[in-house]
Design a protein around this motif. Structure first.
Motif, short mmCIF file in Angstrom:
data_model
loop_
_atom_site.label_atom_id
_atom_site.label_comp_id
_atom_site.label_asym_id
_atom_site.label_seq_id
_atom_site.Cartn_x
_atom_site.Cartn_y
_atom_site.Cartn_z
N ALA B 9 0.83 -1.21 0.00
CA ALA B 9 0.00 0.00 0.00
C ALA B 9 0.86 1.26 0.00
N MET B 10 1.68 1.42 -1.06
CA MET B 10 2.53 2.62 -1.18
C MET B 10 1.69 3.73 -1.79
N THR B 11 1.81 4.95 -1.26
CA THR B 11 0.99 6.03 -1.83
C THR B 11 1.88 7.16 -2.38
N CYS B 12 3.20 7.12 -2.11
CA CYS B 12 4.02 8.23 -2.59
C CYS B 12 5.46 7.78 -2.72
N GLU B 13 6.33 8.67 -3.26
CA GLU B 13 7.74 8.31 -3.43
C GLU B 13 8.39 7.99 -2.09
N GLY B 14 7.89 8.64 -1.02
CA GLY B 14 8.50 8.37 0.29
C GLY B 14 8.33 6.91 0.66
N CYS B 15 7.11 6.40 0.36
CA CYS B 15 6.84 5.00 0.68
C CYS B 15 7.69 4.07 -0.20
N SER B 16 7.74 4.34 -1.50
CA SER B 16 8.52 3.43 -2.38
C SER B 16 10.00 3.55 -2.05
N GLY B 17 10.42 4.77 -1.63
CA GLY B 17 11.82 4.94 -1.21
C GLY B 17 12.13 4.09 0.01
N ALA B 18 11.17 4.02 0.94
CA ALA B 18 11.37 3.22 2.16
C ALA B 18 11.47 1.75 1.79
N ILE B 19 10.60 1.30 0.88
CA ILE B 19 10.64 -0.11 0.45
C ILE B 19 11.99 -0.40 -0.21
N THR B 20 12.46 0.53 -1.03
CA THR B 20 13.76 0.35 -1.71
C THR B 20 14.87 0.17 -0.68
N ARG B 21 14.88 1.06 0.34
CA ARG B 21 15.97 0.97 1.33
C ARG B 21 15.87 -0.31 2.15
N ILE B 22 14.62 -0.73 2.47
CA ILE B 22 14.45 -1.97 3.25
C ILE B 22 14.96 -3.17 2.45
N LEU B 23 14.62 -3.22 1.16
CA LEU B 23 15.02 -4.37 0.33
C LEU B 23 16.53 -4.32 0.06
N ASN B 24 17.10 -3.11 -0.04
CA ASN B 24 18.55 -3.01 -0.25
C ASN B 24 19.32 -3.63 0.91
N LYS B 25 18.71 -3.59 2.11
CA LYS B 25 19.39 -4.14 3.28
C LYS B 25 19.48 -5.67 3.21
N LEU B 26 18.69 -6.28 2.27
CA LEU B 26 18.73 -7.75 2.16
C LEU B 26 19.98 -8.21 1.43
N GLY B 27 20.74 -7.24 0.89
CA GLY B 27 21.98 -7.64 0.21
C GLY B 27 21.74 -7.86 -1.27
N ASP B 28 22.86 -8.13 -2.02
CA ASP B 28 22.74 -8.11 -3.48
C ASP B 28 22.17 -9.42 -4.03
N GLU B 29 21.88 -10.37 -3.15
CA GLU B 29 21.34 -11.64 -3.64
C GLU B 29 19.88 -11.45 -4.05
N VAL B 30 19.30 -10.27 -3.67
CA VAL B 30 17.87 -10.04 -3.96
C VAL B 30 17.76 -8.99 -5.07
N LYS B 31 16.99 -9.31 -6.14
CA LYS B 31 16.72 -8.32 -7.21
C LYS B 31 15.26 -7.92 -7.08
N PHE B 32 14.95 -6.62 -7.18
CA PHE B 32 13.53 -6.22 -7.03
C PHE B 32 13.18 -5.07 -7.97
N GLU B 33 11.87 -4.91 -8.17
CA GLU B 33 11.34 -3.86 -9.05
C GLU B 33 10.10 -3.31 -8.37
N ILE B 34 9.90 -1.99 -8.45
CA ILE B 34 8.73 -1.39 -7.78
C ILE B 34 7.91 -0.61 -8.80
N ASP B 35 6.59 -0.86 -8.83
CA ASP B 35 5.69 -0.07 -9.69
C ASP B 35 4.79 0.71 -8.73
N LEU B 36 5.14 1.97 -8.46
CA LEU B 36 4.41 2.76 -7.46
C LEU B 36 2.94 2.96 -7.87
N PRO B 37 2.63 3.43 -9.10
CA PRO B 37 1.22 3.63 -9.45
C PRO B 37 0.38 2.38 -9.27
N LYS B 38 0.95 1.20 -9.62
CA LYS B 38 0.17 -0.05 -9.48
C LYS B 38 0.32 -0.64 -8.08
#
Lengths: 73, 69
Positions: B9-38
């Protein structure tokens, strides 16, 4: 027991839902008596019971949510 | 690697930015993509789904699992 004030500077918030989710999460931490986050100031203002929690722990809670949090400006 | 799709339930760049930083902490073994509007997050990882779910929930946002893609 005494209650101490604490400011946490928070980077990365851009809307009201970030503010609400941070306030919600921080208010659940044992020892936090009050929390108010200001989007404009980019800051959270808290009061806490030093016997139950500490500034560094509260800063880490906000960082854990994916925001950058600092105890100094 | 399994590709998982989550609705967050992301509603703005702040939320998607937080998700990005949280997933980055999982290390480089994880690849991810975020579609904020969807409000979708795709994660490619060997990690168990519920670990990825717990990680996303750290954001304080509502998270739903849509299955593997």
């Amino acid at each position: 027991s005494p209650v101490l004030p604490l400011n946490i500077w928070i980077a990365g918030m851009t809307c009201g839902s970030c503010v609400r989710s941070i306030e919600g999460r921080v208010s659940q931490v044992a020892g936090v008596r009050s929390v108010a986050v200001s989007l404009e100031e980019g800051k959270g203002t808290l009061t806490f019971d030093p016997g139950l929690t500490q500034p560094e722990l509260l800063r880490a809670v906000v960082e854990d949510m994916g925001f950058q949090a600092y105890l100094e400006e | 690697m399994t590709k998982h799709e989550f609705e967050v339930a992301m509603t703005c760049e702040g939320c998607s930015g937080a998700i990005t930083r949280i997933l980055n902490k999982l290390g480089d073994e994880v690849k991810f993509e975020i579609d904020l509007p969807k409000r979708l997050v795709w994660i490619e990882s060997e990690k168990e789904m519920d670990i990825l779910m717990e990680t996303l929930k750290k954001s304080g946002l509502e998270v739903k699992y849509n299955g593997t893609k």
